[in-house]
Design a protein around this motif. Sequence first.
Motif, PDB file in Angstrom:
ATOM      1  N   ASP A 147      46.890  -6.195  15.977  1.00 36.92           N
ATOM      2  CA  ASP A 147      48.256  -6.702  16.069  1.00 36.92           C
ATOM      3  C   ASP A 147      49.228  -5.531  16.109  1.00 36.92           C
ATOM      4  OD1 ASP A 147      48.692  -5.796  13.437  1.00 36.92           O
ATOM      5  OD2 ASP A 147      48.196  -7.748  12.560  1.00 36.92           O
ATOM      6  N   SER A 148      50.532  -5.831  16.119  1.00 33.85           N
ATOM      7  CA  SER A 148      51.544  -4.779  16.289  1.00 33.85           C
ATOM      8  C   SER A 148      51.644  -3.845  15.092  1.00 33.85           C
ATOM      9  CB  SER A 148      52.914  -5.419  16.557  1.00 33.85           C
ATOM     10  OG  SER A 148      53.290  -6.265  15.469  1.00 33.85           O
ATOM     11  N   LEU A 149      51.013  -4.222  13.963  1.00 32.73           N
ATOM     12  CA  LEU A 149      50.987  -3.358  12.778  1.00 32.73           C
ATOM     13  C   LEU A 149      49.702  -2.550  12.705  1.00 32.73           C
ATOM     14  CD1 LEU A 149      52.456  -5.783  10.080  1.00 32.73           C
ATOM     15  CD2 LEU A 149      53.656  -4.028  11.405  1.00 32.73           C
ATOM     16  N   GLY A 150      48.826  -2.741  13.674  1.00 30.36           N
ATOM     17  CA  GLY A 150      47.578  -1.999  13.693  1.00 30.36           C
ATOM     18  C   GLY A 150      46.463  -2.643  12.897  1.00 30.36           C
ATOM     19  N   THR A 151      46.648  -3.876  12.445  1.00 30.86           N
ATOM     20  CA  THR A 151      45.622  -4.580  11.677  1.00 30.86           C
ATOM     21  C   THR A 151      44.570  -5.161  12.618  1.00 30.86           C
ATOM     22  OG1 THR A 151      47.260  -5.150   9.998  1.00 30.86           O
ATOM     23  CG2 THR A 151      45.196  -6.375   9.963  1.00 30.86           C
ATOM     24  N   GLU A 152      43.313  -5.033  12.234  1.00 31.07           N
ATOM     25  CA  GLU A 152      42.224  -5.542  13.054  1.00 31.07           C
ATOM     26  C   GLU A 152      42.051  -7.052  12.879  1.00 31.07           C
ATOM     27  OE1 GLU A 152      38.610  -3.548  12.260  1.00 31.07           O
ATOM     28  OE2 GLU A 152      39.369  -1.546  12.754  1.00 31.07           O
ATOM     29  N   HIS A 153      41.661  -7.715  13.975  1.00 24.93           N
ATOM     30  CA  HIS A 153      41.318  -9.135  13.963  1.00 24.93           C
ATOM     31  C   HIS A 153      40.125  -9.337  14.890  1.00 24.93           C
ATOM     32  CE1 HIS A 153      45.168  -9.979  11.961  1.00 24.93           C
ATOM     33  NE2 HIS A 153      45.726  -9.169  12.865  1.00 24.93           N
ATOM     34  N   GLN A 154      39.326 -10.346  14.606  1.00 23.42           N
ATOM     35  CA  GLN A 154      38.164 -10.640  15.432  1.00 23.42           C
ATOM     36  C   GLN A 154      38.480 -11.774  16.409  1.00 23.42           C
ATOM     37  OE1 GLN A 154      35.067  -9.150  15.679  1.00 23.42           O
ATOM     38  NE2 GLN A 154      36.090  -7.568  14.460  1.00 23.42           N
ATOM     39  N   ALA A 155      38.401 -11.452  17.685  1.00 26.23           N
ATOM     40  CA  ALA A 155      38.566 -12.460  18.730  1.00 26.23           C
ATOM     41  C   ALA A 155      37.173 -12.850  19.223  1.00 26.23           C
ATOM     42  CB  ALA A 155      39.414 -11.922  19.878  1.00 26.23           C
ATOM     43  N   THR A 156      36.835 -14.148  19.102  1.00 23.74           N
ATOM     44  CA  THR A 156      35.502 -14.626  19.455  1.00 23.74           C
ATOM     45  C   THR A 156      35.600 -15.624  20.601  1.00 23.74           C
ATOM     46  OG1 THR A 156      34.790 -14.358  17.157  1.00 23.74           O
ATOM     47  CG2 THR A 156      33.400 -15.694  18.598  1.00 23.74           C
ATOM     48  N   TYR A 157      34.815 -15.365  21.637  1.00 24.58           N
ATOM     49  CA  TYR A 157      34.771 -16.236  22.809  1.00 24.58           C
ATOM     50  C   TYR A 157      33.482 -17.063  22.756  1.00 24.58           C
ATOM     51  CZ  TYR A 157      38.516 -13.358  24.751  1.00 24.58           C
ATOM     52  OH  TYR A 157      39.693 -12.692  24.955  1.00 24.58           O
ATOM     53  N   TYR A 158      33.618 -18.355  23.045  1.00 23.17           N
ATOM     54  CA  TYR A 158      32.477 -19.260  23.098  1.00 23.17           C
ATOM     55  C   TYR A 158      32.363 -19.797  24.522  1.00 23.17           C
ATOM     56  CZ  TYR A 158      33.001 -19.184  18.005  1.00 23.17           C
ATOM     57  OH  TYR A 158      33.115 -18.786  16.702  1.00 23.17           O
ATOM     58  N   PHE A 159      31.160 -19.742  25.072  1.00 23.55           N
ATOM     59  CA  PHE A 159      30.930 -20.182  26.450  1.00 23.55           C
ATOM     60  C   PHE A 159      30.010 -21.403  26.414  1.00 23.55           C
ATOM     61  CE2 PHE A 159      31.701 -15.639  26.417  1.00 23.55           C
ATOM     62  CZ  PHE A 159      32.698 -15.508  27.360  1.00 23.55           C
ATOM     63  N   ARG A 160      30.495 -22.476  27.035  1.00 26.54           N
ATOM     64  CA  ARG A 160      29.769 -23.763  26.992  1.00 26.54           C
ATOM     65  C   ARG A 160      29.673 -24.309  28.417  1.00 26.54           C
ATOM     66  NH1 ARG A 160      29.143 -28.587  23.664  1.00 26.54           N
ATOM     67  NH2 ARG A 160      29.549 -30.434  24.927  1.00 26.54           N
ATOM     68  N   LYS A 161      28.446 -24.541  28.841  1.00 26.98           N
ATOM     69  CA  LYS A 161      28.223 -25.102  30.179  1.00 26.98           C
ATOM     70  C   LYS A 161      28.688 -26.562  30.201  1.00 26.98           C
ATOM     71  CE  LYS A 161      26.521 -24.981  34.379  1.00 26.98           C
ATOM     72  NZ  LYS A 161      27.170 -26.235  34.790  1.00 26.98           N
ATOM     73  N   ILE A 204      40.514 -16.639  16.924  1.00 27.94           N
ATOM     74  CA  ILE A 204      40.859 -15.352  16.319  1.00 27.94           C
ATOM     75  C   ILE A 204      40.841 -15.547  14.811  1.00 27.94           C
ATOM     76  CG2 ILE A 204      42.571 -13.520  16.098  1.00 27.94           C
ATOM     77  CD1 ILE A 204      43.569 -14.175  18.868  1.00 27.94           C
ATOM     78  N   ASN A 205      39.988 -14.794  14.150  1.00 25.56           N
ATOM     79  CA  ASN A 205      39.815 -14.939  12.692  1.00 25.56           C
ATOM     80  C   ASN A 205      39.529 -16.393  12.314  1.00 25.56           C
ATOM     81  OD1 ASN A 205      40.387 -12.245  12.610  1.00 25.56           O
ATOM     82  ND2 ASN A 205      42.315 -12.428  11.481  1.00 25.56           N
ATOM     83  N   ASP A 206      38.670 -17.041  13.107  1.00 25.76           N
ATOM     84  CA  ASP A 206      38.252 -18.431  12.866  1.00 25.76           C
ATOM     85  C   ASP A 206      39.362 -19.447  13.118  1.00 25.76           C
ATOM     86  OD1 ASP A 206      35.692 -17.591  12.141  1.00 25.76           O
ATOM     87  OD2 ASP A 206      36.290 -17.308  10.044  1.00 25.76           O
ATOM     88  N   ASP A 207      40.500 -19.010  13.666  1.00 25.52           N
ATOM     89  CA  ASP A 207      41.580 -19.933  14.032  1.00 25.52           C
ATOM     90  C   ASP A 207      41.499 -20.233  15.527  1.00 25.52           C
ATOM     91  OD1 ASP A 207      42.556 -19.851  11.446  1.00 25.52           O
ATOM     92  OD2 ASP A 207      43.978 -18.220  11.887  1.00 25.52           O
ATOM     93  N   PRO A 208      41.405 -21.495  15.919  1.00 25.94           N
ATOM     94  CA  PRO A 208      41.380 -21.820  17.356  1.00 25.94           C
ATOM     95  C   PRO A 208      42.692 -21.397  18.028  1.00 25.94           C
ATOM     96  CG  PRO A 208      40.677 -23.689  16.029  1.00 25.94           C
ATOM     97  CD  PRO A 208      41.259 -22.701  15.073  1.00 25.94           C
ATOM     98  N   VAL A 209      42.577 -20.843  19.196  1.00 26.65           N
ATOM     99  CA  VAL A 209      43.754 -20.451  19.977  1.00 26.65           C
ATOM    100  C   VAL A 209      43.770 -21.316  21.227  1.00 26.65           C
ATOM    101  CG1 VAL A 209      44.957 -18.589  21.157  1.00 26.65           C
ATOM    102  CG2 VAL A 209      43.573 -18.098  19.114  1.00 26.65           C
ATOM    103  N   GLY A 210      44.759 -22.220  21.300  1.00 28.91           N
ATOM    104  CA  GLY A 210      44.849 -23.119  22.434  1.00 28.91           C
ATOM    105  C   GLY A 210      43.656 -24.053  22.506  1.00 28.91           C
ATOM    106  N   GLY A 211      43.380 -24.550  23.695  1.00 29.45           N
ATOM    107  CA  GLY A 211      42.245 -25.451  23.903  1.00 29.45           C
ATOM    108  C   GLY A 211      41.226 -24.820  24.815  1.00 29.45           C
ATOM    109  N   ALA A 212      40.294 -25.630  25.246  1.00 34.28           N
ATOM    110  CA  ALA A 212      39.245 -25.135  26.143  1.00 34.28           C
ATOM    111  C   ALA A 212      39.833 -24.813  27.515  1.00 34.28           C
ATOM    112  CB  ALA A 212      38.134 -26.172  26.263  1.00 34.28           C
TER     113      ALA A 212
END
Length: 403
Positions: A190-204, A217-225
Amino acid sequence: MPFQVSLSGLNAASSDLNVTANNVSNVNTTGFKRSRANFMELFATGLQSVSSNATGQGVRLASVDQQITQGNIDFTENNLDLAISGDGFFTLNDGGATTYTRAGAFGVDRNGFVVNATGARLQVYPEQGDEFNTGQLEDLRLITTDSAPQASSEVEAGLNLPADAIEPGVAFDPDDPDSYNHTRSVTIFDSLGTEHQATYYFRKTANDNEWEVHLQINDDPVGGAELIEFDGSGSLIDPPGGTLNFGIWTPPTGADDIDLDTDFSNTTQFGSAFTVNNLTQDGFASGRLIGVDISEEGVVFARFTNGQSDALGKVALTSFANPQGLEKIGDTAWAETFESGQALRGEARTGSFGVIQSGALESANVNLTEELVNMITAQRNFQANAQMISTADNITQTIINIR
C-alpha cells in the motif's frame, strides 16, 4: 666572471634537483602530475650581446612546467573512489572557492556530503526530471533518509491454464480447494509500504475456453468474479487488451485505497499443466540506503534495500585550453588562472572530458626510473659547476701569487 656563471649553474642544478625530488616524493600521491624544469641561457645586455663572439653569462630557471598526462588506473574496493580516463578534472567546492583535482579519493562527511581528504565537496549537476541541469552546480550529498514506498497499481500475470480442466462441482469458496482449479498469490504494497497478500483463484466454467478469476487481498474479497476467455488456439481474446480491474480495496493501515489492475495479456490456455511464468507487481516498501553506484557517464545512484535506486546527480567535469597553466594550490588541487584559460564545464563521455571509473584511482604520472636518471644528471651538473668554481679559484690564486 666564471664564479658568477658557475654559481648560476649551481642554482640551476639545485632547482632541477628540487623538481626531481618533488616528483619522486609524490610517486604514490593519487592524481599527482609531475613537473619538469626548463632552463634558459643568460647573456649580458649591451653591445656585446649582439656580437657573434659574445660569452654567455650562465643559466637561469625559465619555468617549471606541469606535465598533465594520464596516469595509470588502479582499482580499489570503494565505489566513491573515482578516476578519470581523459582530460577532465573533478570540480570541487572548497569553502566557497572552486578548485579542480584529478585525485578522486572521496568519502562522506558527517552531514552526508561527498568530500575529499581536505573537506572540499564534489560538485555535480542536479537532477531535473529525466535530465540533469548542466547549467548549475551543487554539492553531492548522499540521501540519509529512507526511500519512499510506492503503492502497487498493476500486477502482470503470465500464466498457462490447462486446456483439459473441468468445472468444479461445488460453488466457489476460497476455503474449499475443491471449488477452484488453481490459485496463486503475490505480495503487494500500500502507499505506506505495508505488505499485503493478493491471491488469485482460477475456476473453469461450463463454457469452453472460459475461466472465472476471483481476487482476495488479505482474505478480503475484492469485487466479484471476472471472466477471461481464450480462442481455439489458446490465445486470450477477452478481456480486450488483457487487463482486469476487480475494484477498490481499502487497506486497514490507513493507507490510500488500492486500485489494482491485473494484466493477463501473457496468459494462455495450452496443454494440461498449470504453470506460472511471470507474476510481478510494481509496488515496493520503503528502503534504507545500502550503497552508491557511479556510472561511466558520472551519474550517481543511491541504492536502497527495497531494490530501488535514485539518481542523486551527475559528476561535473571541467577542462581547460591550457591545463599546464593551472595554479598549484596544494593537496593535489589546482585553481584557474589567466594562462589556463576559462574553465569549460562538461560531462563524462562527451568531448575530451573522458570516462569516469568508479572503484578506481588515478596514480601519479611519475616514471620513477626516469626521475632517478634525471637526479643523476642534475647531480653531475652540480658537481661540474662546483668543480668549475674550484678551478676558477685556483686560477685566481695563481694570479694573486704572481711576483
